[in-house]
Design a protein around this motif. Structure first.
Motif, PDB file in Angstrom:
ATOM      1  N   ARG A  67       0.844  -1.203   0.000  1.00 30.28           N
ATOM      2  CA  ARG A  67       0.000   0.000   0.000  1.00 30.28           C
ATOM      3  C   ARG A  67       0.874   1.246   0.000  1.00 30.28           C
ATOM      4  O   ARG A  67       0.442   2.312  -0.413  1.00 30.28           O
ATOM      5  N   ASP A  68       2.112   1.132   0.465  1.00 30.43           N
ATOM      6  CA  ASP A  68       3.040   2.263   0.415  1.00 30.43           C
ATOM      7  C   ASP A  68       4.018   1.990  -0.735  1.00 30.43           C
ATOM      8  O   ASP A  68       5.039   1.320  -0.558  1.00 30.43           O
ATOM      9  N   THR A  69       3.660   2.508  -1.923  1.00 32.47           N
ATOM     10  CA  THR A  69       4.463   2.140  -3.105  1.00 32.47           C
ATOM     11  C   THR A  69       5.825   2.854  -3.114  1.00 32.47           C
ATOM     12  O   THR A  69       6.746   2.394  -3.786  1.00 32.47           O
ATOM     13  N   ASN A 121       0.998 -11.984   3.847  1.00 33.95           N
ATOM     14  CA  ASN A 121       1.909 -11.566   4.922  1.00 33.95           C
ATOM     15  C   ASN A 121       1.469 -10.263   5.596  1.00 33.95           C
ATOM     16  O   ASN A 121       1.635 -10.103   6.794  1.00 33.95           O
ATOM     17  N   ALA A 122       0.892  -9.336   4.828  1.00 31.34           N
ATOM     18  CA  ALA A 122       0.596  -7.998   5.380  1.00 31.34           C
ATOM     19  C   ALA A 122      -0.279  -8.114   6.613  1.00 31.34           C
ATOM     20  O   ALA A 122      -1.164  -8.969   6.697  1.00 31.34           O
ATOM     21  N   GLY A 123      -0.019  -7.254   7.575  1.00 28.16           N
ATOM     22  CA  GLY A 123      -0.838  -7.288   8.784  1.00 28.16           C
ATOM     23  C   GLY A 123      -0.588  -6.074   9.649  1.00 28.16           C
ATOM     24  O   GLY A 123       0.422  -5.357   9.477  1.00 28.16           O
ATOM     25  N   ILE A 124      -1.524  -5.836  10.565  1.00 32.10           N
ATOM     26  CA  ILE A 124      -1.364  -4.736  11.522  1.00 32.10           C
ATOM     27  C   ILE A 124      -1.609  -5.269  12.927  1.00 32.10           C
ATOM     28  O   ILE A 124      -2.320  -6.256  13.112  1.00 32.10           O
ATOM     29  N   GLN A 141     -10.370  -6.617   9.018  1.00 34.01           N
ATOM     30  CA  GLN A 141     -10.363  -6.617   7.546  1.00 34.01           C
ATOM     31  C   GLN A 141      -8.941  -6.777   6.990  1.00 34.01           C
ATOM     32  O   GLN A 141      -8.710  -7.571   6.079  1.00 34.01           O
ATOM     33  N   THR A 142      -7.995  -6.018   7.551  1.00 33.71           N
ATOM     34  CA  THR A 142      -6.627  -6.069   7.008  1.00 33.71           C
ATOM     35  C   THR A 142      -6.014  -7.461   7.187  1.00 33.71           C
ATOM     36  O   THR A 142      -5.378  -7.997   6.278  1.00 33.71           O
ATOM     37  N   ASN A 143      -6.204  -8.020   8.379  1.00 38.00           N
ATOM     38  CA  ASN A 143      -5.514  -9.283   8.700  1.00 38.00           C
ATOM     39  C   ASN A 143      -6.283 -10.522   8.263  1.00 38.00           C
ATOM     40  O   ASN A 143      -5.680 -11.583   8.087  1.00 38.00           O
ATOM     41  N   ASN A 168      -0.305 -18.287   4.858  1.00 40.60           N
ATOM     42  CA  ASN A 168      -0.960 -17.254   5.658  1.00 40.60           C
ATOM     43  C   ASN A 168      -0.137 -16.982   6.920  1.00 40.60           C
ATOM     44  O   ASN A 168       0.098 -17.895   7.713  1.00 40.60           O
ATOM     45  N   LEU A 169       0.282 -15.724   7.089  1.00 40.74           N
ATOM     46  CA  LEU A 169       1.077 -15.375   8.267  1.00 40.74           C
ATOM     47  C   LEU A 169       0.171 -15.177   9.469  1.00 40.74           C
ATOM     48  O   LEU A 169      -0.564 -14.191   9.544  1.00 40.74           O
ATOM     49  N   SER A 170       0.224 -16.134  10.389  1.00 35.99           N
ATOM     50  CA  SER A 170      -0.588 -16.035  11.594  1.00 35.99           C
ATOM     51  C   SER A 170       0.321 -15.695  12.777  1.00 35.99           C
ATOM     52  O   SER A 170       1.359 -15.042  12.586  1.00 35.99           O
ATOM     53  N   SER A 171      -0.057 -16.122  13.962  1.00 35.14           N
ATOM     54  CA  SER A 171       0.718 -15.741  15.147  1.00 35.14           C
ATOM     55  C   SER A 171       0.308 -16.618  16.321  1.00 35.14           C
ATOM     56  O   SER A 171      -0.830 -17.107  16.384  1.00 35.14           O
ATOM     57  N   PRO A 229       5.556 -16.775  12.574  1.00 35.40           N
ATOM     58  CA  PRO A 229       6.954 -16.378  12.341  1.00 35.40           C
ATOM     59  C   PRO A 229       7.769 -16.235  13.630  1.00 35.40           C
ATOM     60  O   PRO A 229       8.989 -16.119  13.584  1.00 35.40           O
ATOM     61  N   GLY A 230       7.079 -16.234  14.785  1.00 41.32           N
ATOM     62  CA  GLY A 230       7.776 -15.995  16.058  1.00 41.32           C
ATOM     63  C   GLY A 230       7.734 -14.519  16.397  1.00 41.32           C
ATOM     64  O   GLY A 230       7.020 -13.741  15.751  1.00 41.32           O
ATOM     65  N   ASN A 231       8.507 -14.162  17.394  1.00 41.41           N
ATOM     66  CA  ASN A 231       8.547 -12.762  17.830  1.00 41.41           C
ATOM     67  C   ASN A 231       9.660 -12.058  17.049  1.00 41.41           C
ATOM     68  O   ASN A 231      10.838 -12.372  17.214  1.00 41.41           O
ATOM     69  N   ASN A 235       8.387  -3.259  12.073  1.00 39.85           N
ATOM     70  CA  ASN A 235       7.535  -2.069  12.244  1.00 39.85           C
ATOM     71  C   ASN A 235       6.141  -2.396  12.759  1.00 39.85           C
ATOM     72  O   ASN A 235       5.344  -1.489  12.989  1.00 39.85           O
ATOM     73  N   ILE A 236       5.815  -3.679  12.882  1.00 39.14           N
ATOM     74  CA  ILE A 236       4.441  -4.026  13.292  1.00 39.14           C
ATOM     75  C   ILE A 236       4.121  -3.466  14.674  1.00 39.14           C
ATOM     76  O   ILE A 236       2.959  -3.257  15.012  1.00 39.14           O
ATOM     77  N   TYR A 237       5.158  -3.175  15.451  1.00 36.00           N
ATOM     78  CA  TYR A 237       4.933  -2.682  16.820  1.00 36.00           C
ATOM     79  C   TYR A 237       4.822  -1.151  16.869  1.00 36.00           C
ATOM     80  O   TYR A 237       4.879  -0.568  17.941  1.00 36.00           O
ATOM     81  N   ARG A 238       4.644  -0.515  15.722  1.00 32.66           N
ATOM     82  CA  ARG A 238       4.663   0.957  15.692  1.00 32.66           C
ATOM     83  C   ARG A 238       3.558   1.592  16.529  1.00 32.66           C
ATOM     84  O   ARG A 238       3.687   2.716  16.969  1.00 32.66           O
TER      85      ARG A 238
END
Ligand SMILES: NC(=O)c1ccc[n+]([C@@H]2O[C@H](COP(=O)([O-])OP(=O)(O)OC[C@H]3O[C@@H](n4cnc5c(N)ncnc54)[C@H](OP(=O)(O)O)[C@@H]3O)[C@@H](O)[C@H]2O)c1
Length: 324
Positions: A67-69, A121-124, A141-143, A168-171, A229-231, A235-238
């Protein structure tokens, strides 16, 4: 003198051991991916960027879906500088907008006859809660809903490939919610809950989706798996107060350096699921190995029900009639 040298060696050994342990599994597959088209959402940062670099090294044709080209362009240039001649396509995609997902998918279908892999992979995480233009809670919606819709739009392109994979990137956060949280968040989009619950539900939903979709695709060429993916330091922690505050981050830095993965390490399990010759499907991988998700996430009946519920809440926006 020898006492100090011995002490330094033992301390160094312990630090190395701790870092190796928390660094997680390493993908040892030597598979090359020459010419195979792989779409990576959120490729401009963190795990997605590290994964893209590794896939380019193995010859894949990459679609960086960002989304940020502007940041996406920086990553594309970095990949081309590291691996000149790589095939790298940068495309705009905003998972918080179904219109954007639809436009992105149409462009992909026009430009590529077949797709080898889609990496959702994208996620917030811990995002300020708001409703998207489509009326859904933004983390949900994003995740989850975004990847759900995107995957279905691209199924026919994946089916055109000899073998195809969806990752699918989960957690591990998926373990933090129960079936009541799952139902409440899913059915009541404008009643905001804790950021952690919102994130955990979205990641549980992705594993349930993985399971249900793998069953629907069991007679096809496509395997679909979820990855923890683990910890990972990204930037996900922004938006997360403990890590977005520079002072608090600095305080934690020495410990984080030891026990938190770097993005390259965080990308290993996703890389493994793209490369392994093991054709298990509907599974959950941690540290490059098959692992068990929570009992709730392993429940096939709930997975199938949740798939149907998702189609209900997407009614009018999207249907899967011709896809599976
Ligand atoms: N880091 C961890 O410890 C950890 C742990 C478990 C799971 N995960 C999962 O791993 C995945 C990758 O995360 P990361 O740690 O690499 O975080 P990251 O560095 O923040 O990367 C996330 C990517 O997702 C993109 N993104 C966010 N919202 C989007 C949207 N609406 N449309 C399209 N792209 C969007 C971001 O784009 P912008 O740059 O434009 O924001 C960024 O490129 C996520 O699904 C995350 O939940 C991470």
């Amino acid at each position: 003198m020898w006492k100090y040298i011995g002490g330094a060696v033992v301390t160094g050994g312990i630090i190395y051991g701790v870092m190796r342990y928390f660094g997680g599994g390493i993908c040892n597959c030597s598979t090359r991916l020459d010419g195979l088209v792989i779409i990576i959402t959120g490729a401009n940062s963190g795990i997605g960027k590290a994964l893209s670099l590794e896939l380019a090294r193995r010859g894949a044709t990459l679609v960086l879906a960002c989304r940020d080209t502007r940041k996406g362009l920086d990553v594309k240039c970095e990949i081309l500088a590291a691996y000149p001649g790589s095939q790298v396509h940068l495309k705009y995609l905003d998972l918080a907008s179904f219109a954007s997902i639809f436009q992105f998918s149409e462009v992909i279908k026009c430009e590529f006859d077949e797709i080898y892999a889609l990496v959702n992979n994208a996620g917030i995480f811990y995002h300020p809660q708001e409703l998207t233009e489509d009326g859904f809670e933004i983390t949900f919606q994003t995740n989850y809903l975004g990847p759900f819709v995107l995957t279905h739009y691209l199924l026919n392109s994946l089916k055109s490939s000899d073998h195809a994979r969806i990752v699918n990137l989960s957690s591990e956060a998926h373990r933090m919610v129960n079936v009541y949280d799952l139902k409440a968040v899913t059915t009541c989009q404008n009643e905001f809950r804790s950021h952690i619950v919102a994130y955990s539900v979205s990641k549980l939903a992705l594993i349930l989706f993985t399971r249900a979709l793998s069953k629907k695709l069991s007679k096809s060429n496509i395997i679909v798996n979820a990855v923890n993916p683990g910890n990972v330091d990204t930037n996900i922690y922004r938006h997360f107060p403990w890590l977005s505050n520079p002072w608090l981050y600095a305080l934690q830095w020495p410990i984080r350096r030891l026990v938190v993965k770097n993005p390259g390490q965080g990308a290993q399990t996703a890389l493994h699921t793209l490369l392994t010759s093991n054709r298990s499907t509907g599974q959950y991988y941690t540290n490059c190995k098959l692992s068990l998700p929570s009992p709730l996430a392993s429940n096939e009946e709930i997975a199938n029900e949740y798939y149907a519920t998702t189609l209900e809440i997407l009614a009018g926006i999207f249907s899967t009639e011709s896809d599976c």
